[in-house]
Scaffold this active site. Structure first.
Site, short mmCIF file in Angstrom:
data_model
loop_
_atom_site.label_atom_id
_atom_site.label_comp_id
_atom_site.label_asym_id
_atom_site.label_seq_id
_atom_site.Cartn_x
_atom_site.Cartn_y
_atom_site.Cartn_z
N ASP A 154 2.41 6.73 0.83
CA ASP A 154 1.97 7.46 2.01
C ASP A 154 2.43 8.92 1.98
O ASP A 154 3.23 9.33 1.13
CB ASP A 154 2.51 6.81 3.28
CG ASP A 154 1.84 5.49 3.59
OD1 ASP A 154 0.69 5.29 3.14
OD2 ASP A 154 2.45 4.66 4.28
N TYR A 207 11.83 -0.33 -4.68
CA TYR A 207 11.82 0.85 -3.81
C TYR A 207 13.26 1.16 -3.41
O TYR A 207 14.08 0.25 -3.25
CB TYR A 207 11.00 0.59 -2.54
CG TYR A 207 9.51 0.66 -2.71
CD1 TYR A 207 8.82 1.86 -2.50
CD2 TYR A 207 8.78 -0.47 -3.06
CE1 TYR A 207 7.44 1.91 -2.63
CE2 TYR A 207 7.40 -0.42 -3.20
CZ TYR A 207 6.74 0.77 -2.98
OH TYR A 207 5.38 0.83 -3.12
#
Length: 248
Positions: A53, A111
């Site tokens: 994003d 992540y």
């Protein structure tokens, strides 16, 4: 036609996400523009392991593309490094079999989320970490994280805009690294992640560290399978990094 795999890193703060969108600057658009120029105007599409994003960074994003140019992978890497903007880096480029697929071939991802625990806001880290000037009990965060490990339906921990039919994912581990007195890094490893999942998990663990929610609250949220049942907010994008993508 030869297929190439590239590992790239990028500073997401200057991009409107990874995926091509009209009239916006994206990672995919910048790379495809460079490849199209190398191929004398012929459009070349790239495929990534997944989208990131706006404001989210990558240390080890993986892409693949096909090319009929008769040049080595090393020359591809050097050319793309020169032809793409300063906030994208091509770490490696290599030839791979035609059946390699950057997205569908993944078996796991990592992540990391970076939290700056300074009392005073640091303007130099504003695009690369979450400023969090509140007290955190790391031991409580670790206890809470244990409820999330394993295979679960993570409906309560993803955005309502998630496009996947199945919300079942497996979290292999959640690790906490205190790099110094001011920096906390939370590392998530799993077989896959849903839209906003890591950011929601991070917000949840921060709440646990403040004593706002308990491990039992997390277990109840998992069973509820309803994002509205979870009080924790979604952590902002700037602290999130796609760290690594694994393949067989």
């Amino acid at each position: 036609m030869t297929r190439y795999k590239a590992i790239i890193s990028y500073d997401g703060s200057g991009f409107y996400g990874y995926q091509v969108q009209p009239n916006t600057r994206t990672v995919q658009a910048e790379i495809e523009k460079a490849l199209t120029k190398m191929h004398k105007g012929k459009t070349v599409r790239i495929t990534a392991s997944g989208r990131t994003d706006t404001g989210v960074h990558a240390k080890g994003q993986v892409i693949h593309f096909d090319s009929e140019l008769d040049i080595t992978a090393e020359k591809f890497q050097k050319a793309l490094q020169v032809m793409t903007p300063f906030d994208i880096s091509f770490l490696t480029v290599e030839e791979v079999p035609d059946d390699f697929h950057a997205r569908f071939g993944t078996v796991g991802k990592e992540y990391r989320y970076v939290v700056k625990r300074t009392k005073i806001f640091d303007p130099f880290s504003r695009d690369f970490a979450l400023h969090y000037p509140y007290e955190l009990d790391i031991s409580k965060m670790k206890l809470a994280s244990k409820r999330l490990i394993g295979e679960h339906d993570f409906t309560s921990f993803c955005s309502a805009r998630t496009e996947r039919d199945s919300k079942v994912r497996t979290l292999y581990s959640i690790d906490f690294y205190e790099e110094d007195d001011e920096t906390l890094v939370i590392a998530f490893q799993g077989n896959g992640f849903l839209y906003n999942m890591v950011r929601i998990l991070t917000g949840t663990l921060l709440d646990a560290g403040q004593g706002r929610i308990s491990p039992d609250d997390i277990s109840k949220a998992l069973l509820a399978r309803d994002r509205q049942k979870l009080i924790s907010k979604t952590a902002p994008p700037q602290g999130l990094y796609l760290w690594r993508v694994d393949y067989e």
